[in-house]
Design a protein around this motif. Structure first.
Motif, mmCIF file in Angstrom:
data_model
loop_
_atom_site.group_PDB
_atom_site.id
_atom_site.type_symbol
_atom_site.label_atom_id
_atom_site.label_comp_id
_atom_site.label_asym_id
_atom_site.label_seq_id
_atom_site.Cartn_x
_atom_site.Cartn_y
_atom_site.Cartn_z
ATOM 1 N N MET A 30 10.220 -33.744 35.649
ATOM 2 C CA MET A 30 8.922 -34.208 35.169
ATOM 3 C C MET A 30 8.249 -35.132 36.178
ATOM 4 O O MET A 30 7.511 -36.021 35.822
ATOM 5 C CB MET A 30 9.073 -34.892 33.819
ATOM 6 N N ARG A 31 8.507 -34.918 37.454
ATOM 7 C CA ARG A 31 7.912 -35.774 38.475
ATOM 8 C C ARG A 31 6.411 -35.525 38.619
ATOM 9 O O ARG A 31 5.654 -36.425 38.884
ATOM 10 C CB ARG A 31 8.596 -35.543 39.813
ATOM 11 N N ARG A 32 5.990 -34.269 38.513
ATOM 12 C CA ARG A 32 4.587 -33.915 38.693
ATOM 13 C C ARG A 32 4.058 -33.405 37.354
ATOM 14 O O ARG A 32 4.387 -32.311 36.934
ATOM 15 C CB ARG A 32 4.465 -32.851 39.772
ATOM 16 N N THR A 33 3.243 -34.211 36.708
ATOM 17 C CA THR A 33 2.804 -33.929 35.345
ATOM 18 C C THR A 33 1.283 -33.920 35.246
ATOM 19 O O THR A 33 0.625 -34.769 35.832
ATOM 20 C CB THR A 33 3.360 -34.992 34.377
ATOM 21 N N ALA A 34 0.741 -32.959 34.500
ATOM 22 C CA ALA A 34 -0.693 -32.908 34.206
ATOM 23 C C ALA A 34 -0.878 -33.073 32.709
ATOM 24 O O ALA A 34 -0.016 -32.678 31.920
ATOM 25 C CB ALA A 34 -1.291 -31.573 34.656
ATOM 26 N N MET A 35 -2.006 -33.670 32.313
ATOM 27 C CA MET A 35 -2.312 -33.836 30.891
ATOM 28 C C MET A 35 -3.603 -33.110 30.566
ATOM 29 O O MET A 35 -4.569 -33.173 31.333
ATOM 30 C CB MET A 35 -2.455 -35.309 30.544
ATOM 31 N N VAL A 36 -3.612 -32.449 29.419
ATOM 32 C CA VAL A 36 -4.801 -31.762 28.921
ATOM 33 C C VAL A 36 -5.050 -32.270 27.513
ATOM 34 O O VAL A 36 -4.183 -32.145 26.643
ATOM 35 C CB VAL A 36 -4.602 -30.234 28.899
ATOM 36 N N LEU A 37 -6.226 -32.863 27.290
ATOM 37 C CA LEU A 37 -6.591 -33.357 25.967
ATOM 38 C C LEU A 37 -7.512 -32.359 25.287
ATOM 39 O O LEU A 37 -8.433 -31.835 25.899
ATOM 40 C CB LEU A 37 -7.303 -34.706 26.070
ATOM 41 N N VAL A 38 -7.250 -32.095 24.010
ATOM 42 C CA VAL A 38 -8.098 -31.235 23.198
ATOM 43 C C VAL A 38 -8.664 -32.118 22.090
ATOM 44 O O VAL A 38 -7.915 -32.618 21.254
ATOM 45 C CB VAL A 38 -7.303 -30.061 22.576
ATOM 46 N N GLY A 39 -9.966 -32.352 22.111
ATOM 47 C CA GLY A 39 -10.539 -33.244 21.108
ATOM 48 C C GLY A 39 -12.012 -33.476 21.335
ATOM 49 O O GLY A 39 -12.622 -32.886 22.220
ATOM 50 N N SER A 40 -12.572 -34.356 20.542
ATOM 51 C CA SER A 40 -13.991 -34.671 20.682
ATOM 52 C C SER A 40 -14.198 -35.550 21.904
ATOM 53 O O SER A 40 -13.281 -36.238 22.366
ATOM 54 C CB SER A 40 -14.505 -35.367 19.426
ATOM 55 N N GLY A 41 -15.420 -35.533 22.418
ATOM 56 C CA GLY A 41 -15.736 -36.281 23.625
ATOM 57 C C GLY A 41 -15.450 -37.766 23.507
ATOM 58 O O GLY A 41 -14.942 -38.382 24.446
ATOM 59 N N CYS A 42 -15.727 -38.358 22.339
ATOM 60 C CA CYS A 42 -15.523 -39.804 22.217
ATOM 61 C C CYS A 42 -14.043 -40.153 22.246
ATOM 62 O O CYS A 42 -13.636 -41.138 22.863
ATOM 63 C CB CYS A 42 -16.189 -40.354 20.956
ATOM 64 N N CYS A 43 -13.193 -39.340 21.609
ATOM 65 C CA CYS A 43 -11.757 -39.603 21.638
ATOM 66 C C CYS A 43 -11.199 -39.435 23.041
ATOM 67 O O CYS A 43 -10.387 -40.235 23.498
ATOM 68 C CB CYS A 43 -11.014 -38.664 20.692
ATOM 69 N N VAL A 44 -11.641 -38.379 23.731
ATOM 70 C CA VAL A 44 -11.170 -38.144 25.093
ATOM 71 C C VAL A 44 -11.597 -39.296 25.988
ATOM 72 O O VAL A 44 -10.810 -39.818 26.769
ATOM 73 C CB VAL A 44 -11.692 -36.794 25.630
ATOM 74 N N TYR A 45 -12.847 -39.731 25.856
ATOM 75 C CA TYR A 45 -13.319 -40.858 26.658
ATOM 76 C C TYR A 45 -12.504 -42.114 26.360
ATOM 77 O O TYR A 45 -12.032 -42.791 27.268
ATOM 78 C CB TYR A 45 -14.799 -41.136 26.400
ATOM 79 N N GLY A 46 -12.307 -42.399 25.084
ATOM 80 C CA GLY A 46 -11.579 -43.606 24.707
ATOM 81 C C GLY A 46 -10.146 -43.605 25.204
ATOM 82 O O GLY A 46 -9.666 -44.588 25.751
ATOM 83 N N LEU A 47 -9.454 -42.462 25.047
ATOM 84 C CA LEU A 47 -8.062 -42.411 25.490
ATOM 85 C C LEU A 47 -7.943 -42.356 27.003
ATOM 86 O O LEU A 47 -7.025 -42.934 27.573
ATOM 87 C CB LEU A 47 -7.331 -41.230 24.858
#
Length: 153
Positions: free
Chosen positions: A8-25
């Motif tokens: 798990m040295r090279r990890t990417a994250m993909v968020l699925v959600g509303s724009g405000c939640c993605v911005y906040g997180l």
């Protein structure tokens, strides 16, 4: 033999959600020092109710699954996709040697993005615990140092 779950040295994250939640997180993640790019699968009411949102999340993960660049992709459903039952559990567990983890974050009833970050961290630590219970972890790339080290989670 090296278990796939330990790479798990090279990890990417993909968020699925509303724009405000993605911005906040994403703001919270940067504030807490992650300083990583975060992929985002936007949605609207039509893509949510038609099932297209899951397909778009799946396509995003499939495009990222390059073993020359990544070991792991963490796909995260935020509050609305989680409440709507977008099935990240149907994503493949591994693709081209890249491990795929799907995590649902039940954001409703979580009043702040900082608390949602804590819920997400708890879910990710649960995965880490399950892997730690399976045995020793992978040695560092450069071998073991004679100097003492500290690992923070």
């Amino acid at each position: 033999a090296l278990r796939v779950g330990l790479r798990m040295r090279r990890t990417a994250m993909v968020l699925v959600g509303s724009g405000c939640c993605v911005y906040g997180l994403s703001f919270t993640a940067h504030f807490y020092g992650a300083r990583r790019s975060i992929g985002y699968v936007p949605f609207d009411s039509e893509s949510l109710v038609s099932g297209r949102l899951f397909e778009e999340a799946r396509e995003a993960v499939l495009k990222l699954a390059d073993p020359d660049k990544l070991d792991t992709i963490v796909a995260i459903n935020l509050c609305v996709p989680t409440a709507s039952g977008v099935p990240l559990r149907l994503l493949p567990k591994e693709l081209n040697g890249v491990r795929i983890l799907g995590i649902d974050v039940p954001g409703f009833g979580t009043p702040t993005h900082a608390e949602a970050k804590d819920v997400l961290a708890g879910a990710m630590l649960q995965y880490a615990r399950l892997e730690a219970e399976q045995g020793p972890v992978q040695a560092p790339r450069g071998g073991r140092s004679e100097r003492p080290t500290v690992t923070l989670l």
